[in-house]
Design a protein around this motif. Structure first.
Motif, PDB file in Angstrom:
ATOM      1  N   PHE A 153       0.897  -1.119   0.384  1.00  0.00           N
ATOM      2  CA  PHE A 153       0.559  -0.018  -0.261  1.00  0.00           C
ATOM      3  C   PHE A 153       0.533   1.078  -0.156  1.00  0.00           C
ATOM      4  CE2 PHE A 153      -2.535  -3.219   2.254  1.00  0.00           C
ATOM      5  CZ  PHE A 153      -3.923  -2.967   1.483  1.00  0.00           C
ATOM      6  N   ASP A 154      -0.096   2.037  -0.429  1.00  0.00           N
ATOM      7  CA  ASP A 154       0.434   3.930  -0.381  1.00  0.00           C
ATOM      8  C   ASP A 154       0.628   4.014   1.072  1.00  0.00           C
ATOM      9  OD1 ASP A 154       0.281   7.048  -0.325  1.00  0.00           O
ATOM     10  OD2 ASP A 154       1.456   6.183  -1.439  1.00  0.00           O
ATOM     11  N   ALA A 155       1.533   4.756   1.995  1.00  0.00           N
ATOM     12  CA  ALA A 155       1.255   4.989   4.214  1.00  0.00           C
ATOM     13  C   ALA A 155       0.040   5.496   3.850  1.00  0.00           C
ATOM     14  CB  ALA A 155       2.230   4.541   3.472  1.00  0.00           C
ATOM     15  N   VAL A 156      -0.211   7.052   3.299  1.00  0.00           N
ATOM     16  CA  VAL A 156      -0.458   7.849   2.784  1.00  0.00           C
ATOM     17  C   VAL A 156      -2.004   7.569   2.696  1.00  0.00           C
ATOM     18  CG1 VAL A 156      -1.066  10.552   2.854  1.00  0.00           C
ATOM     19  CG2 VAL A 156       1.248   9.707   2.915  1.00  0.00           C
ATOM     20  N   LEU A 157      -2.583   7.253   1.260  1.00  0.00           N
ATOM     21  CA  LEU A 157      -3.431   6.465   1.015  1.00  0.00           C
ATOM     22  C   LEU A 157      -4.477   5.664   1.304  1.00  0.00           C
ATOM     23  CD1 LEU A 157      -3.291   6.882  -2.477  1.00  0.00           C
ATOM     24  CD2 LEU A 157      -4.156   8.318  -1.581  1.00  0.00           C
ATOM     25  N   LEU A 158      -3.382   4.568   2.348  1.00  0.00           N
ATOM     26  CA  LEU A 158      -3.822   3.507   3.001  1.00  0.00           C
ATOM     27  C   LEU A 158      -4.142   3.920   4.520  1.00  0.00           C
ATOM     28  CD1 LEU A 158      -4.082   0.598   3.813  1.00  0.00           C
ATOM     29  CD2 LEU A 158      -1.800   0.472   4.885  1.00  0.00           C
ATOM     30  N   ARG A 159      -3.216   5.151   5.234  1.00  0.00           N
ATOM     31  CA  ARG A 159      -4.334   5.868   6.677  1.00  0.00           C
ATOM     32  C   ARG A 159      -5.841   6.233   6.287  1.00  0.00           C
ATOM     33  NH1 ARG A 159      -1.629   6.435  10.951  1.00  0.00           N
ATOM     34  NH2 ARG A 159       0.955   6.843   9.811  1.00  0.00           N
ATOM     35  N   GLU A 160      -5.439   6.970   4.965  1.00  0.00           N
ATOM     36  CA  GLU A 160      -7.151   7.932   5.439  1.00  0.00           C
ATOM     37  C   GLU A 160      -8.060   6.881   4.654  1.00  0.00           C
ATOM     38  OE1 GLU A 160      -6.387  10.258   1.208  1.00  0.00           O
ATOM     39  OE2 GLU A 160      -4.421  11.482   2.672  1.00  0.00           O
ATOM     40  N   ALA A 161      -8.066   5.130   3.989  1.00  0.00           N
ATOM     41  CA  ALA A 161      -9.621   4.892   3.662  1.00  0.00           C
ATOM     42  C   ALA A 161      -9.319   3.904   5.128  1.00  0.00           C
ATOM     43  CB  ALA A 161      -8.403   4.025   2.122  1.00  0.00           C
ATOM     44  N   LEU A 162      -8.430   3.456   5.874  1.00  0.00           N
ATOM     45  CA  LEU A 162      -8.369   3.130   6.557  1.00  0.00           C
ATOM     46  C   LEU A 162      -9.796   3.209   8.353  1.00  0.00           C
ATOM     47  CD1 LEU A 162      -4.947   1.319   8.124  1.00  0.00           C
ATOM     48  CD2 LEU A 162      -6.915   0.174   7.168  1.00  0.00           C
ATOM     49  N   GLY A 163      -9.667   4.237   8.021  1.00  0.00           N
ATOM     50  CA  GLY A 163     -10.700   5.425   8.708  1.00  0.00           C
ATOM     51  C   GLY A 163     -11.811   5.652   7.480  1.00  0.00           C
ATOM     52  N   LYS A 164     -11.881   4.816   6.802  1.00  0.00           N
ATOM     53  CA  LYS A 164     -13.632   4.654   6.165  1.00  0.00           C
ATOM     54  C   LYS A 164     -14.215   3.318   6.157  1.00  0.00           C
ATOM     55  CE  LYS A 164     -13.016   8.515   3.503  1.00  0.00           C
ATOM     56  NZ  LYS A 164     -12.087   9.080   1.811  1.00  0.00           N
ATOM     57  N   LEU A 165     -13.737   2.448   6.765  1.00  0.00           N
ATOM     58  CA  LEU A 165     -13.971   0.854   6.744  1.00  0.00           C
ATOM     59  C   LEU A 165     -15.139   0.784   7.405  1.00  0.00           C
ATOM     60  CD1 LEU A 165     -10.553  -1.036   7.290  1.00  0.00           C
ATOM     61  CD2 LEU A 165     -11.820  -0.484   5.275  1.00  0.00           C
ATOM     62  N   SER A 166     -16.127   0.037   6.937  1.00  0.00           N
ATOM     63  CA  SER A 166     -17.556  -0.145   7.940  1.00  0.00           C
ATOM     64  C   SER A 166     -17.164  -1.583   8.377  1.00  0.00           C
ATOM     65  CB  SER A 166     -18.374   0.619   7.104  1.00  0.00           C
ATOM     66  OG  SER A 166     -18.828  -1.079   6.821  1.00  0.00           O
ATOM     67  N   THR A 167     -18.408  -2.098   9.268  1.00  0.00           N
ATOM     68  CA  THR A 167     -17.925  -3.506   9.734  1.00  0.00           C
ATOM     69  C   THR A 167     -19.538  -3.723   9.161  1.00  0.00           C
ATOM     70  OG1 THR A 167     -19.189  -2.620  11.870  1.00  0.00           O
ATOM     71  CG2 THR A 167     -17.370  -3.553  11.867  1.00  0.00           C
ATOM     72  N   ASP A 168     -19.601  -3.450   7.988  1.00  0.00           N
ATOM     73  CA  ASP A 168     -21.460  -4.182   7.278  1.00  0.00           C
ATOM     74  C   ASP A 168     -20.993  -5.304   6.430  1.00  0.00           C
ATOM     75  OD1 ASP A 168     -23.888  -4.570   7.085  1.00  0.00           O
ATOM     76  OD2 ASP A 168     -23.934  -3.005   5.101  1.00  0.00           O
ATOM     77  N   ASN A 169     -20.576  -5.983   7.285  1.00  0.00           N
ATOM     78  CA  ASN A 169     -20.830  -7.050   6.126  1.00  0.00           C
ATOM     79  C   ASN A 169     -20.999  -8.890   7.207  1.00  0.00           C
ATOM     80  OD1 ASN A 169     -17.864  -7.486   7.876  1.00  0.00           O
ATOM     81  ND2 ASN A 169     -17.282  -5.958   7.122  1.00  0.00           N
ATOM     82  N   ALA A 170     -20.628  -9.754   6.189  1.00  0.00           N
ATOM     83  CA  ALA A 170     -21.119 -11.548   7.371  1.00  0.00           C
ATOM     84  C   ALA A 170     -20.426 -11.522   8.701  1.00  0.00           C
ATOM     85  CB  ALA A 170     -20.910 -12.071   6.556  1.00  0.00           C
ATOM     86  N   GLN A 171     -19.075 -11.000   8.310  1.00  0.00           N
ATOM     87  CA  GLN A 171     -18.274 -11.109   9.537  1.00  0.00           C
ATOM     88  C   GLN A 171     -18.432 -10.124  11.148  1.00  0.00           C
ATOM     89  OE1 GLN A 171     -14.590 -13.663   9.612  1.00  0.00           O
ATOM     90  NE2 GLN A 171     -14.682 -13.233   7.150  1.00  0.00           N
ATOM     91  N   GLY A 172     -18.736  -8.852  10.206  1.00  0.00           N
ATOM     92  CA  GLY A 172     -18.980  -7.612  10.985  1.00  0.00           C
ATOM     93  C   GLY A 172     -17.659  -7.290  12.040  1.00  0.00           C
ATOM     94  N   GLU A 173     -16.379  -7.158  11.377  1.00  0.00           N
ATOM     95  CA  GLU A 173     -15.347  -6.689  11.010  1.00  0.00           C
ATOM     96  C   GLU A 173     -15.020  -5.949  10.141  1.00  0.00           C
ATOM     97  OE1 GLU A 173     -12.347 -10.562  10.675  1.00  0.00           O
ATOM     98  OE2 GLU A 173     -13.362 -11.539  13.058  1.00  0.00           O
ATOM     99  N   GLU A 174     -13.796  -5.345   9.976  1.00  0.00           N
ATOM    100  CA  GLU A 174     -12.683  -4.209   9.258  1.00  0.00           C
ATOM    101  C   GLU A 174     -12.210  -4.407   8.618  1.00  0.00           C
ATOM    102  OE1 GLU A 174     -11.404  -0.567  11.181  1.00  0.00           O
ATOM    103  OE2 GLU A 174     -12.567  -0.567  13.021  1.00  0.00           O
ATOM    104  N   TYR A 175     -12.747  -5.050   7.779  1.00  0.00           N
ATOM    105  CA  TYR A 175     -11.906  -5.729   6.157  1.00  0.00           C
ATOM    106  C   TYR A 175     -10.579  -4.738   5.710  1.00  0.00           C
ATOM    107  CZ  TYR A 175     -15.390  -9.837   5.331  1.00  0.00           C
ATOM    108  OH  TYR A 175     -16.685 -10.604   5.868  1.00  0.00           O
ATOM    109  N   LEU A 176      -9.659  -5.241   5.632  1.00  0.00           N
ATOM    110  CA  LEU A 176      -8.278  -5.041   5.602  1.00  0.00           C
ATOM    111  C   LEU A 176      -9.006  -4.917   4.078  1.00  0.00           C
ATOM    112  CD1 LEU A 176      -6.081  -3.604   5.432  1.00  0.00           C
ATOM    113  CD2 LEU A 176      -4.675  -4.866   5.166  1.00  0.00           C
ATOM    114  N   THR A 177      -9.540  -5.581   2.733  1.00  0.00           N
ATOM    115  CA  THR A 177      -9.754  -6.091   1.402  1.00  0.00           C
ATOM    116  C   THR A 177     -10.620  -5.184   1.009  1.00  0.00           C
ATOM    117  OG1 THR A 177     -11.454  -7.391   1.727  1.00  0.00           O
ATOM    118  CG2 THR A 177      -9.291  -8.294   1.730  1.00  0.00           C
TER     119      THR A 177
END
Length: 480
Positions: free
Chosen positions: A182-206
């Motif tokens: 990952f590009d470190a700066v863009l990764l940090r920004e994107a991680l702040g936008k993750l949700s847990t709206d998925n089957a496992q209720g977790e923050e997916y890095l994907t």
């Protein structure tokens, strides 16, 4: 010349691994000389990076203790609650607020990954100027793994986890390895936008790939040359399969370097061991730990070497050795046990059914068979007869025995330490030696033999022994 970008490795090692059914955390399970995590850290150490951050969680004290010894340069970061891979990477980045350049994410349970593969991933990522690149692989059975979804042009569209995939997506055999750049700066920004709206209720890095792609940033795929490098493990059966794959890869590398393995399917060599060209390893052998085997040495069959050094041209047959040093042209076995501190000089010999501990044999010294040698120094060309015991322990303390150059110790002898047998001295068979024998002397402690005439006829009448004696008549051996 432009400066190379900063590189940071983040290793995800917080999971419990419940299916292992073990008190030991999954990432600390052993695999041919290292733990699972140890293999991953070896890759991190081999590639050109500036720092390594390891996310720990389950039994963090054990994993942290391992890191302190195996990779003190790595920084452990605690993920107290395991809320997904995205959450884990966010915690790692929070611990390194000034981070820039490229972030490489590795999984702590993927031990077959090679440094060359990670270098190829990084090169492709940085060459393309991508915001995020995933390492993928084509596998025969993708069950349980995330799928790579490509668009009509073959580019990455999204990564879908097994539990969130449609039946059509589950049929895809290109899988997400869990290894990313990952590009470190863009990764940090994107991680702040993750949700847990998925089957496992977790923050997916994907989900970062979808976020960055949706913002117009380039995301890419690098396909692994060998799919097996991406295999992780969740239980003992999968760990066993990884062990076989790693064994074959290690053995193949040694054979290509000039080592002769006579039956590779029954030879297990740790990743930490070293062998020189023209060494020979026979069937049913284990070469473990930091063992080194020199040129023209012959190991086995049926031998285990642990943290043992084997010199050039030595031969070790049906032996179990831990922490020993076997000198050039020395011979060991069969059925011998070398314990820590044993050091064999050039052309020395430890024969059949011999146990040695903290024992040093000089050049050409021989302990041919049926002997225990503990806490002893045996001089060059000395010979120790069969059935000799170096009695080194008095119930409280260990004591040392010295046997001088070219001394001869007869069979069935007990050397009661501390004691010294001088150079060129002899010890008569059947002696118990508690005092020193000076150079050139003969030490004898036998009681005088006496024969009791007619004892068998009187005490064992009617036995086969009595019948044999009666048949022998007067052919009784002469007595001195």
């Amino acid at each position: 010349m432009s400066q190379a970008p900063s590189r940071t490795v983040v290793v995800l090692a917080a999971g419990e691994g419940k299916r292992m059914k073990s008190a030991t955390p999954k990432v600390l399970q052993p695999l041919l000389g290292r733990t699972l995590l140890g293999h991953v850290l070896a890759v991190a150490q081999a590639i050109k990076t500036d720092r390594t951050v390891v996310v720990v969680g389950h039994k963090a004290d054990q994993v942290g203790g391992f890191l302190a010894g195996a990779a003190p340069e790595a920084t452990p970061v605690l993920q107290a609650e395991q809320n997904g891979t995205g959450h884990a990477v966010r915690i790692a980045l929070d611990a390194t607020p000034e981070l820039s350049g490229t972030v490489v994410v590795l999984s702590g349970d993927v031990p077959l990954l090679r440094a060359e593969t990670v270098e190829a991933l990084l090169a492709a990522h940085e060459r393309a100027g991508a915001a995020a690149t995933v390492l993928s692989a084509e596998v025969d059975d993708p069950t349980g793994l995330g799928r790579i979804i490509r668009d009509a042009d073959g580019n990455l569209s999204r990564i879908v986890e097994q539990k969130d995939a449609t039946p059509e997506q589950r049929a895809i055999r290109e899988i997400n390895s869990g290894i990313y750049a990952f590009d470190a700066v863009l990764l940090r920004e994107a991680l702040g936008k993750l949700s847990t709206d998925n089957a496992q209720g977790e923050e997916y890095l994907t989900d970062v790939f979808g976020i960055l792609g949706g913002q117009g940033h380039p995301v890419a795929i690098e396909v692994a040359e060998f799919a097996y490098e991406t295999y992780g493990c969740n239980d003992r059966a999968e760990l066993s399969r990884l062990r076989v794959l790693m064994r074959d890869r290690i053995n193949d590398a040694w054979m290509r370097s000039g080592v002769l393995l006579l039956d590779p399917a029954t030879i297990w060599i740790d990743a930490t061991a070293t062998l020189e060209p023209d060494a020979v390893v026979d069937q049913n052998c284990q070469i473990r730990g930091n063992t080194t085997v020199a040129r023209d040495a012959v190991i086995g069959p049926d031998t285990t070497l642990i943290d043992t050094t084997v010199g050039e041209g030595a031969a070790v047959l049906r032996t179990h050795s831990i922490g020993a040093q076997i000198g050039p042209a020395a011979t060991v076995g069969p059925f011998s046990y070398l314990r820590p501190g044993t050091r064999l000089g050039r052309k020395s010999k430890i024969g059949g059914f011999v146990e040695a501990k903290n024992a040093e044999l000089g050049e050409g010294a021989k302990v041919p068979h049926l002997t225990y040698v503990g806490d002893a120094t045996i001089g060059a060309k000395a010979n120790i007869g069969a059935g000799t015991i170096f009695a080194n322990y008095d119930g409280v303390n260990k004591h040392h025995t010295t046997v001088g150059e070219a001394a001869f110790v007869g069979s069935d002898t007990v050397l009661i330490a501390p004691v010294e047998i001088g150079p060129g001295a002899y010890v008569a068979a059947g002696s118990a030696i508690a005092k020193g024998v000076p150079a050139g002397n003969l030490g004898v402690t036998r009681a005088q033999q006496r024969n009791i005439e007619g004892w068998v006829a009187r005490k064992r009448p009617g036995t086969v022994s009595a019948e044999a004696a009666e048949r022998a008549g007067d052919s009784t051996p002469d007595q001195e």
